[in-house]
Design an enzyme around this catalytic site. Structure first.
Site, mmCIF file in Angstrom:
data_model
loop_
_atom_site.group_PDB
_atom_site.id
_atom_site.type_symbol
_atom_site.label_atom_id
_atom_site.label_comp_id
_atom_site.label_asym_id
_atom_site.label_seq_id
_atom_site.Cartn_x
_atom_site.Cartn_y
_atom_site.Cartn_z
ATOM 1 N N HIS A 1 0.822 -1.228 0.000
ATOM 2 C CA HIS A 1 0.000 0.000 0.000
ATOM 3 C C HIS A 1 0.848 1.267 0.000
ATOM 4 O O HIS A 1 0.325 2.356 -0.221
ATOM 5 C CB HIS A 1 -0.923 0.005 1.224
ATOM 6 C CG HIS A 1 -2.023 -1.007 1.117
ATOM 7 N ND1 HIS A 1 -3.305 -0.668 0.762
ATOM 8 C CD2 HIS A 1 -2.024 -2.348 1.288
ATOM 9 C CE1 HIS A 1 -4.052 -1.757 0.734
ATOM 10 N NE2 HIS A 1 -3.301 -2.792 1.052
ATOM 11 N N ASP B 1 3.342 9.593 -0.807
ATOM 12 C CA ASP B 1 2.188 8.806 -0.342
ATOM 13 C C ASP B 1 1.927 7.670 -1.316
ATOM 14 O O ASP B 1 2.001 7.876 -2.534
ATOM 15 C CB ASP B 1 0.943 9.721 -0.278
ATOM 16 C CG ASP B 1 0.012 9.371 0.869
ATOM 17 O OD1 ASP B 1 0.013 8.203 1.284
ATOM 18 O OD2 ASP B 1 -0.707 10.266 1.332
HETATM 19 O O1 LIG Z 1 -2.452 0.937 10.754
HETATM 20 P P1 LIG Z 1 -1.869 2.278 11.086
HETATM 21 O O2 LIG Z 1 -0.439 2.178 11.546
HETATM 22 O O3 LIG Z 1 -2.747 3.030 12.064
HETATM 23 O O4 LIG Z 1 -1.847 3.174 9.751
HETATM 24 C C1 LIG Z 1 -2.971 3.317 8.884
HETATM 25 C C2 LIG Z 1 -2.684 2.778 7.492
HETATM 26 O O5 LIG Z 1 -1.748 3.650 6.877
HETATM 27 C C3 LIG Z 1 -1.178 3.275 5.611
HETATM 28 O O6 LIG Z 1 -2.076 3.496 4.525
HETATM 29 C C4 LIG Z 1 -1.693 3.276 3.156
HETATM 30 O O7 LIG Z 1 -2.735 2.652 2.445
HETATM 31 C C5 LIG Z 1 -3.694 3.494 1.800
HETATM 32 C C6 LIG Z 1 -4.680 2.584 1.071
HETATM 33 O O8 LIG Z 1 -4.031 1.811 0.083
HETATM 34 C C7 LIG Z 1 -2.988 4.442 0.838
HETATM 35 O O9 LIG Z 1 -3.932 5.300 0.188
HETATM 36 C C8 LIG Z 1 -1.993 5.297 1.627
HETATM 37 O O10 LIG Z 1 -1.271 6.132 0.715
HETATM 38 C C9 LIG Z 1 -1.024 4.416 2.410
HETATM 39 O O11 LIG Z 1 -0.254 5.258 3.282
HETATM 40 C C10 LIG Z 1 -0.678 1.844 5.697
HETATM 41 O O12 LIG Z 1 -0.114 1.447 4.454
HETATM 42 C C11 LIG Z 1 -1.732 0.879 6.197
HETATM 43 O O13 LIG Z 1 -1.190 -0.447 6.307
HETATM 44 C C12 LIG Z 1 -2.135 1.349 7.582
HETATM 45 O O14 LIG Z 1 -3.113 0.479 8.127
HETATM 46 O O1 UDP Z 2 -10.360 11.636 10.927
HETATM 47 C C1 UDP Z 2 -10.240 10.860 9.975
HETATM 48 C C2 UDP Z 2 -9.129 10.936 9.091
HETATM 49 C C3 UDP Z 2 -9.059 10.021 8.043
HETATM 50 N N1 UDP Z 2 -10.030 9.080 7.863
HETATM 51 C C4 UDP Z 2 -9.950 8.131 6.731
HETATM 52 O O2 UDP Z 2 -8.673 7.518 6.693
HETATM 53 C C5 UDP Z 2 -8.338 7.203 5.359
HETATM 54 C C6 UDP Z 2 -6.944 7.715 5.057
HETATM 55 O O3 UDP Z 2 -6.475 7.073 3.906
HETATM 56 P P1 UDP Z 2 -5.330 7.680 3.020
HETATM 57 O O4 UDP Z 2 -5.111 6.755 1.908
HETATM 58 O O5 UDP Z 2 -5.632 9.083 2.619
HETATM 59 O O6 UDP Z 2 -4.029 7.744 3.959
HETATM 60 P P2 UDP Z 2 -3.420 6.729 5.039
HETATM 61 O O7 UDP Z 2 -3.853 7.243 6.366
HETATM 62 O O8 UDP Z 2 -3.958 5.369 4.744
HETATM 63 O O9 UDP Z 2 -1.933 6.865 4.871
HETATM 64 C C7 UDP Z 2 -9.389 7.827 4.451
HETATM 65 O O10 UDP Z 2 -10.296 6.832 4.027
HETATM 66 C C8 UDP Z 2 -10.088 8.830 5.383
HETATM 67 O O11 UDP Z 2 -11.449 9.046 5.088
HETATM 68 C C9 UDP Z 2 -11.114 9.016 8.711
HETATM 69 O O12 UDP Z 2 -12.010 8.183 8.536
HETATM 70 N N2 UDP Z 2 -11.190 9.914 9.750
#
Ligand SMILES: O=P(O)(O)OC[C@H]1O[C@H](O[C@H]2O[C@H](CO)[C@@H](O)[C@H](O)[C@H]2O)[C@H](O)[C@@H](O)[C@@H]1O
Ligand code: UDP
Length: 471
Positions: free
Chosen positions: A156, A363
C-alpha cells in the site's frame, strides 16, 4: 471459486461499513463473495498466554480471526521495524529511519507467529492475499511451513529507489522473500519500475513481460492502483446527515471559503509544509484575510513513535504561530483538530469545502484525495489541490497538481482554486469522477484477485534460466 484469505496487520470490522472506510468495505465485499477469512492483529496488546490464542468470529459467511500482540512485539515489530524503519525508508526518509537489529528480529518473529497461527486455519485451495509492509516476509514464512496455495501480496505504500533501499541492512532478505509470492502488486507504475530496477540491477535478475526472475525463483509484478467506493461515497456525501454536517460547518465559518485537509498526523503528509504554504497565501494575498478558513483534521497516529511525537509538537507550534500572526477578533484563519472524524462527518465536511488540500511529500495512493472529489456537488464542485508525490496524482491530472516543497507554488494554486470559474470546476470534476468510477475499489480487488487466480505458483518447467532470459 476458491476461498479468499486476506492477511493484514489491521483487520477491519465485519459490520459498520460507513465507519470502516473504502478498503475495509472492498475487502469485506470480496470476502463475502468468496466466503472468506480475514486474519491479522486484533489491535490489542496483551502479555501472557491469552494473547497467543486466535479469536475468531463469523458473520454472513465471513470469518474474522485475530491475535493480540505482546508488548515486545508491539514495540519491536509494529512501532519498531514496521514504523521506525520500513515506513520512513519506503517514503524516501532515510534521515528518519532507525536500523536496530532487535527490531528486525522482532519483525521476523511476529511474521512467524502470524504464520503459525494462520496455518491450521488454511485449506488446500485457498487464495491468500497478504497486505502491506508489515508482512513482507509472511509469504516466505508460510511457504517454509508447507503452504502451497496461491499467494498474492499488495504493497500500500511506495516502493523506494534502489539507492535508498540498499541502505537497509536486510534489503536482500526482504526482496528475496517477495519472490515466494505468485503475484506482487504495487500502487503505481512508478513503484513497479523502482521494484524492477532493484531486481534487475541489484539482484542481477531478469524480466520477461511482467514476470521477474531472481534468486532462482520468479514472481509476477504489476501495478494495481487502489480506488474508493466512488458511488457509495458520493451518495453518502449527498445524504441528509452529511448535509447537516456541511450546514454546521458553513454556519461556523460564516460562509467563508473553506479549505480542508484530512490526514493521519504523519510526517509523510507534508503538514508543516502545508501550514507554511497557507501562511504564504496570507502573506502574499492580504485580500484573502477574513475570506478564507483553513480546517486541518489530523488524528494522532502511531503516537508512541518519537518521530510522530515530534511532528505533533511542530504542528502545534506552527498553528499557534499562524493564528497569532493573522487572526482578527472575528476571524480565526486556521482550525486544527487533532482527533479522528467519522466517515459520515468527513463526507459532509468535504462537500462543504471549496478547496481540498492534499499535499503529501510522498504517499502510496492517498484515498482522501479521491474521497474529496467523490463528495463534491457535481453542479457546484470544489477544487482539489494535489501533490505530485501522491500515488493518486497520475490518475488525477485534472486536479491542480503542486510541488509540496514549494510554499509559493502551493499558495498560488490555492488562489487559483479560490477564483476558478464554475465551468472549469465542473469540467475538472467530471474528468476526475470519470476516472474514479472507472478504477474504483471493487475493480481494484477484482483485478488483483483475477490475476492471482491465474498466477502459477511455481516456476513452470521450460522457463529459461536467468542468464538465458536476461540475454
Ligand atoms: O495501521 P496504522 O499504523 O494506524 O496506519 C494506517 C494505514 O496507513 C497506511 O495506509 C496506506 O494505504 C492506503 C490505502 O491503500 C494508501 O492510500 C496510503 O497512501 C497508504 O499510506 C498503511 O499502508 C496501512 O497499512 C495502515 O493500516
Ligand atoms: O479523521 C479521519 C481521518 C481520516 N479518515 C480516513 O482515513 C483514510 C486515510 O487514507 P489515506 O489513503 O488518505 O491515507 P493513510 O492514512 O492510509 O496513509 C481515508 O479513508 C479517510 O477518510 C477518517 O475516517 N477519519
Amino acid at each position: 471459486m476458491s476461498r479468499l484469505v486476506v492477511v493484514s496487520n489491521r483487520v477491519g470490522p465485519l459490520r459498520g461499513a460507513t465507519k470502516a472506510g473504502g478498503l475495509a468495505v472492498a475487502l469485506a465485499d470480496a470476502l463475502r463473495t468468496r466466503r472468506g477469512l480475514w486474519f491479522g492483529w486484533s489491535g490489542e496488546v496483551r502479555d501472557g498466554p491469552q494473547g497467543h490464542e486466535v479469536q475468531a468470529q463469523s458473520l454472513g459467511g465471513v470469518t474474522r480471526a485475530v491475535i493480540d500482540l505482546t508488548s515486545t512485539e508491539h514495540d519491536d515489530y509494529y512501532n519498531g521495524f514496521a514504523n521506525r524503519c520500513l515506513w520512513p525508508l519506503f517514503h524516501f526518509r532515510l534521515d528518519l529511519a532507525t536500523f536496530d537489529r532487535r527490531y528486525y528480529e522482532g519483525y521476523q518473529r511476529a511474521n512467524q507467529r502470524f504464520a503459525q497461527a494462520l496455518t491450521p486455519l488454511l485449506r488446500d485451495d485457498d487464495l491468500i492475499w497478504v497486505h502491506d509492509y508489515h508482512l513482507l516476509p509472511f509469504g516466505e514464512t508460510l511457504r517454509d511451513m508447507g503452504a502451497r496455495q496461491r499467494l498474492g501480496f499488495f504493497l500500500h505504500i511506495p516502493w523506494p529507489v534502489r539507492e535508498i533501499l540498499t541502505a537497509l541492512p536486510h534489503h536482500e532478505h526482504l526482496v528475496r522473500a517477495l519472490f515466494s509470492y505468485d503475484l506482487v502488486g504495487f500502487q503505481t507504475e512508478a513503484d513497479l519500475l523502482r521494484f524492477q530496477d532493484y531486481v534487475l540491477r541489484e539482484a542481477g535478475g531478469s524480466q520477461r513481460g511482467n514476470r521477474l526472475y531472481a534468486y532462482g525463483r520468479s514472481v509476477i509484478a504489476q501495478a494495481y492502483p487502489i480506488g474508493i467506493d466512488t458511488d457509495q461515497f458520493a451518495t453518502l456525501a449527498a445524504s441528509d446527515e452529511a448535509g447537516h454536517e456541511a450546514a454546521k460547518l458553513k454556519a461556523a465559518i460564516f460562509d467563508r471559503t473553506q479549505i480542508v485537509g484530512v490526514d493521519r498526523l504523519d510526517y509523510t503528509k507534508g503538514l508543516p509544509e502545508r501550514f507554511q504554504a497557507y501562511e504564504k497565501l496570507l502573506e502574499l494575498y492580504p485580500e484573502a484575510h477574513g475570506q478564507v478558513s483553513f480546517l486541518q483534521i489530523a488524528p494522532t497516529s502511531r503516537g508512541e513513535v518519537q518521530e510522530y511525537i515530534d511532528i505533533r509538537h511542530q504542528l502545534d507550534a506552527l498553528a499557534g504561530h499562524i493564528n497569532g500572526r493573522f487572526a482578527q477578533l472575528d476571524w480565526t484563519p486556521l482550525r486544527y483538530i487533532n482527533r479522528a472524524i467519522t466517515r459520515r462527518q468527513l463526507a459532509g465536511i468535504y462537500r462543504a469545502s471549496r478547496i481540498g488540500l492534499v499535499t503529501p511529500l510522498r504517499d502510496g495512493m492517498n484515498l482522501v484525495a479521491k474521497e474529496y472529489v467523490a463528495a463534491q456537488d457535481p453542479d457546484n464542485p470544489g477544487v482539489l489541490v494535489l501533490s505530485r508525490f501522491a500515488g493518486s496524482a497520475k490518475q488525477m491530472a485534472a486536479a491542480l497538481i503542486v510541488n509540496p516543497y514549494d510554499p509559493v507554488g502551493v499558495a498560488e494554486a490555492i488562489e487559483t482554486a479560490r477564483h476558478m470559474p464554475l465551468a472549469q470546476r465542473r469540467d475538472r470534476h467530471r474528468a476526475l469522477m470519470h476516472e474514479l468510477r472507472r478504477s474504483d475499489v471493487a475493480s481494484w480487488s477484482q483485478n488483483f484477485l483475477t490475476a492471482l487466480d491465474h498466477a502459477v505458483a511455481a516456476v513452470p518447467p521450460g522457463v529459461p534460466a536467468i542468464e538465458e532470459a536476461a540475454g
